[in-house]
Design a protein around this motif. Structure first.
Motif, PDB file in Angstrom:
ATOM      1  N   ALA A  39       3.673 -15.153   7.651  1.00  0.00           N
ATOM      2  CA  ALA A  39       2.641 -15.092   8.691  1.00  0.00           C
ATOM      3  C   ALA A  39       2.567 -16.413   9.465  1.00  0.00           C
ATOM      4  O   ALA A  39       2.384 -16.410  10.686  1.00  0.00           O
ATOM      5  CB  ALA A  39       1.282 -14.774   8.069  1.00  0.00           C
ATOM      6  N   GLU A  40       2.740 -17.537   8.782  1.00  0.00           N
ATOM      7  CA  GLU A  40       2.759 -18.838   9.460  1.00  0.00           C
ATOM      8  C   GLU A  40       3.913 -18.938  10.446  1.00  0.00           C
ATOM      9  O   GLU A  40       3.800 -19.565  11.489  1.00  0.00           O
ATOM     10  CB  GLU A  40       2.908 -19.975   8.440  1.00  0.00           C
ATOM     11  CG  GLU A  40       1.702 -20.218   7.582  1.00  0.00           C
ATOM     12  CD  GLU A  40       1.970 -21.234   6.476  1.00  0.00           C
ATOM     13  OE1 GLU A  40       3.144 -21.671   6.311  1.00  0.00           O
ATOM     14  OE2 GLU A  40       1.015 -21.596   5.780  1.00  0.00           O
ATOM     15  N   GLN A  41       5.025 -18.313  10.123  1.00  0.00           N
ATOM     16  CA  GLN A  41       6.223 -18.431  10.941  1.00  0.00           C
ATOM     17  C   GLN A  41       6.287 -17.429  12.087  1.00  0.00           C
ATOM     18  O   GLN A  41       6.735 -17.769  13.176  1.00  0.00           O
ATOM     19  CB  GLN A  41       7.482 -18.296  10.070  1.00  0.00           C
ATOM     20  CG  GLN A  41       7.627 -19.382   9.047  1.00  0.00           C
ATOM     21  CD  GLN A  41       7.734 -20.756   9.672  1.00  0.00           C
ATOM     22  OE1 GLN A  41       8.477 -20.971  10.627  1.00  0.00           O
ATOM     23  NE2 GLN A  41       6.985 -21.712   9.138  1.00  0.00           N
ATOM     24  N   ILE A  42       5.878 -16.173  11.852  1.00  0.00           N
ATOM     25  CA  ILE A  42       6.042 -15.168  12.906  1.00  0.00           C
ATOM     26  C   ILE A  42       4.758 -14.888  13.661  1.00  0.00           C
ATOM     27  O   ILE A  42       4.812 -14.321  14.750  1.00  0.00           O
ATOM     28  CB  ILE A  42       6.660 -13.853  12.388  1.00  0.00           C
ATOM     29  CG1 ILE A  42       5.728 -13.114  11.425  1.00  0.00           C
ATOM     30  CG2 ILE A  42       8.007 -14.097  11.750  1.00  0.00           C
ATOM     31  CD1 ILE A  42       6.226 -11.730  11.036  1.00  0.00           C
ATOM     32  N   GLY A  43       3.589 -15.234  13.107  1.00  0.00           N
ATOM     33  CA  GLY A  43       2.324 -15.039  13.805  1.00  0.00           C
ATOM     34  C   GLY A  43       2.091 -13.599  14.240  1.00  0.00           C
ATOM     35  O   GLY A  43       2.659 -12.670  13.693  1.00  0.00           O
ATOM     36  N   LEU A  44       1.236 -13.401  15.240  1.00  0.00           N
ATOM     37  CA  LEU A  44       0.954 -12.110  15.871  1.00  0.00           C
ATOM     38  C   LEU A  44       0.625 -10.999  14.885  1.00  0.00           C
ATOM     39  O   LEU A  44       1.088  -9.872  15.027  1.00  0.00           O
ATOM     40  CB  LEU A  44       2.133 -11.668  16.747  1.00  0.00           C
ATOM     41  CG  LEU A  44       2.572 -12.636  17.831  1.00  0.00           C
ATOM     42  CD1 LEU A  44       3.857 -12.167  18.464  1.00  0.00           C
ATOM     43  CD2 LEU A  44       1.493 -12.808  18.868  1.00  0.00           C
ATOM     44  N   ALA A  45      -0.202 -11.299  13.898  1.00  0.00           N
ATOM     45  CA  ALA A  45      -0.498 -10.313  12.864  1.00  0.00           C
ATOM     46  C   ALA A  45      -1.098  -9.021  13.417  1.00  0.00           C
ATOM     47  O   ALA A  45      -0.735  -7.945  12.971  1.00  0.00           O
ATOM     48  CB  ALA A  45      -1.436 -10.915  11.819  1.00  0.00           C
ATOM     49  N   GLY A  46      -1.995  -9.088  14.348  1.00  0.00           N
ATOM     50  CA  GLY A  46      -2.658  -7.891  14.846  1.00  0.00           C
ATOM     51  C   GLY A  46      -1.768  -6.950  15.613  1.00  0.00           C
ATOM     52  O   GLY A  46      -2.013  -5.744  15.669  1.00  0.00           O
ATOM     53  N   SER A  47      -0.690  -7.450  16.216  1.00  0.00           N
ATOM     54  CA  SER A  47       0.142  -6.599  17.064  1.00  0.00           C
ATOM     55  C   SER A  47       1.559  -6.396  16.528  1.00  0.00           C
ATOM     56  O   SER A  47       2.343  -5.694  17.138  1.00  0.00           O
ATOM     57  CB  SER A  47       0.224  -7.209  18.469  1.00  0.00           C
ATOM     58  OG  SER A  47       0.826  -8.486  18.406  1.00  0.00           O
ATOM     59  N   THR A  48       1.884  -6.986  15.389  1.00  0.00           N
ATOM     60  CA  THR A  48       3.238  -6.886  14.849  1.00  0.00           C
ATOM     61  C   THR A  48       3.320  -5.774  13.810  1.00  0.00           C
ATOM     62  O   THR A  48       2.504  -5.700  12.910  1.00  0.00           O
ATOM     63  CB  THR A  48       3.677  -8.220  14.216  1.00  0.00           C
ATOM     64  OG1 THR A  48       3.612  -9.244  15.202  1.00  0.00           O
ATOM     65  CG2 THR A  48       5.092  -8.145  13.686  1.00  0.00           C
ATOM     66  N   VAL A  49       4.327  -4.927  13.968  1.00  0.00           N
ATOM     67  CA  VAL A  49       4.602  -3.871  13.005  1.00  0.00           C
ATOM     68  C   VAL A  49       5.805  -4.311  12.190  1.00  0.00           C
ATOM     69  O   VAL A  49       6.837  -4.684  12.740  1.00  0.00           O
ATOM     70  CB  VAL A  49       4.894  -2.528  13.711  1.00  0.00           C
ATOM     71  CG1 VAL A  49       5.268  -1.452  12.703  1.00  0.00           C
ATOM     72  CG2 VAL A  49       3.713  -2.104  14.559  1.00  0.00           C
ATOM     73  N   ILE A  50       5.665  -4.277  10.868  1.00  0.00           N
ATOM     74  CA  ILE A  50       6.752  -4.682   9.973  1.00  0.00           C
ATOM     75  C   ILE A  50       7.290  -3.441   9.280  1.00  0.00           C
ATOM     76  O   ILE A  50       6.529  -2.631   8.738  1.00  0.00           O
ATOM     77  CB  ILE A  50       6.256  -5.711   8.940  1.00  0.00           C
ATOM     78  CG1 ILE A  50       5.862  -6.997   9.670  1.00  0.00           C
ATOM     79  CG2 ILE A  50       7.329  -5.976   7.893  1.00  0.00           C
ATOM     80  CD1 ILE A  50       5.340  -8.089   8.780  1.00  0.00           C
ATOM     81  N   LYS A  51       8.614  -3.302   9.296  1.00  0.00           N
ATOM     82  CA  LYS A  51       9.270  -2.156   8.667  1.00  0.00           C
ATOM     83  C   LYS A  51      10.004  -2.641   7.422  1.00  0.00           C
ATOM     84  O   LYS A  51      10.829  -3.548   7.490  1.00  0.00           O
ATOM     85  CB  LYS A  51      10.250  -1.502   9.621  1.00  0.00           C
ATOM     86  CG  LYS A  51      10.983  -0.331   9.011  1.00  0.00           C
ATOM     87  CD  LYS A  51      11.993   0.256   9.972  1.00  0.00           C
ATOM     88  CE  LYS A  51      12.703   1.392   9.279  1.00  0.00           C
ATOM     89  NZ  LYS A  51      14.089   1.451   9.616  1.00  0.00           N
ATOM     90  N   MET A  52       9.656  -2.046   6.290  1.00  0.00           N
ATOM     91  CA  MET A  52      10.327  -2.341   5.028  1.00  0.00           C
ATOM     92  C   MET A  52      10.996  -1.069   4.517  1.00  0.00           C
ATOM     93  O   MET A  52      10.531   0.039   4.792  1.00  0.00           O
ATOM     94  CB  MET A  52       9.307  -2.800   3.964  1.00  0.00           C
ATOM     95  CG  MET A  52       8.611  -4.092   4.268  1.00  0.00           C
ATOM     96  SD  MET A  52       7.280  -4.498   3.091  1.00  0.00           S
ATOM     97  CE  MET A  52       8.030  -4.268   1.498  1.00  0.00           C
ATOM     98  N   ASP A  53      12.074  -1.223   3.754  1.00  0.00           N
ATOM     99  CA  ASP A  53      12.677  -0.069   3.098  1.00  0.00           C
ATOM    100  C   ASP A  53      11.731   0.426   2.015  1.00  0.00           C
ATOM    101  O   ASP A  53      11.017  -0.363   1.380  1.00  0.00           O
ATOM    102  CB  ASP A  53      14.020  -0.436   2.468  1.00  0.00           C
ATOM    103  CG  ASP A  53      15.110  -0.623   3.504  1.00  0.00           C
ATOM    104  OD1 ASP A  53      14.980  -0.091   4.621  1.00  0.00           O
ATOM    105  OD2 ASP A  53      16.104  -1.324   3.194  1.00  0.00           O
TER     106      ASP A  53
END
Length: 145
Positions: free
Chosen positions: A50-64
């Motif tokens: 989170a410190e590195q990529i920021g934008l928590a409210g608008s970022t969608v993360i895809k995991m397997d």
């Protein structure tokens, strides 16, 4: 002679570079971590991401999709930081998710945890204990352009 030396030195200096496709798992073994150890490592790695990529409210993360305790702890920790996490591969058309790969390996009695996206890779060693885990190394950060 000088025209030959410059390309030679350039080639030698680039010969030691590591590409994004190479991995660090040569002498490590995949392990299963559970309970407090999984939660502590997942929580720390999620906060560092989170410190590195920021934008928590608008970022969608895809995991397997994964049924391990660590995967569940990591998903929960990322959601706790405000990220939308998808594991079924379905997203809205207007969202391009950030693909996240992770691994945990055993190395010299420690746990090596890694998170990788197309733009950044994070890694850290942890000393596991009954109460959880504590960082045993500095955070390694590799930015990719």
């Amino acid at each position: 002679m000088h025209r030959l030396l410059i390309p030679l030195f350039t080639a030698l200096s680039l010969a030691g570079c590591q590409t994004a496709d190479e991995t660090l798992t040569t002498n490590s073994d995949p392990i299963t971590i559970t309970g407090a150890t999984a939660g502590a490592i997942a929580g720390d790695m999620a906060s560092r991401l989170a410190e590195q990529i920021g934008l928590a409210g608008s970022t969608v993360i895809k995991m397997d999709k994964d049924t391990s305790e660590y995967a569940a702890a990591l998903e929960g920790a990322l959601k706790g930081w405000g990220y939308t996490v998808i594991v079924d591969g379905k997203t809205a058309e207007n969202h391009k998710p950030v693909e996240l790969a992770w691994s945990v390996d055993s190395f010299d009695g420690q746990v090596l945890a890694r998170l990788t996206t197309p733009s950044i890779a994070l890694a850290r060693a942890y000393a596991p204990s009954a109460a959880g885990a504590t960082p045993a190394s500095p955070l390694s950060i590799i930015h990719r352009d």
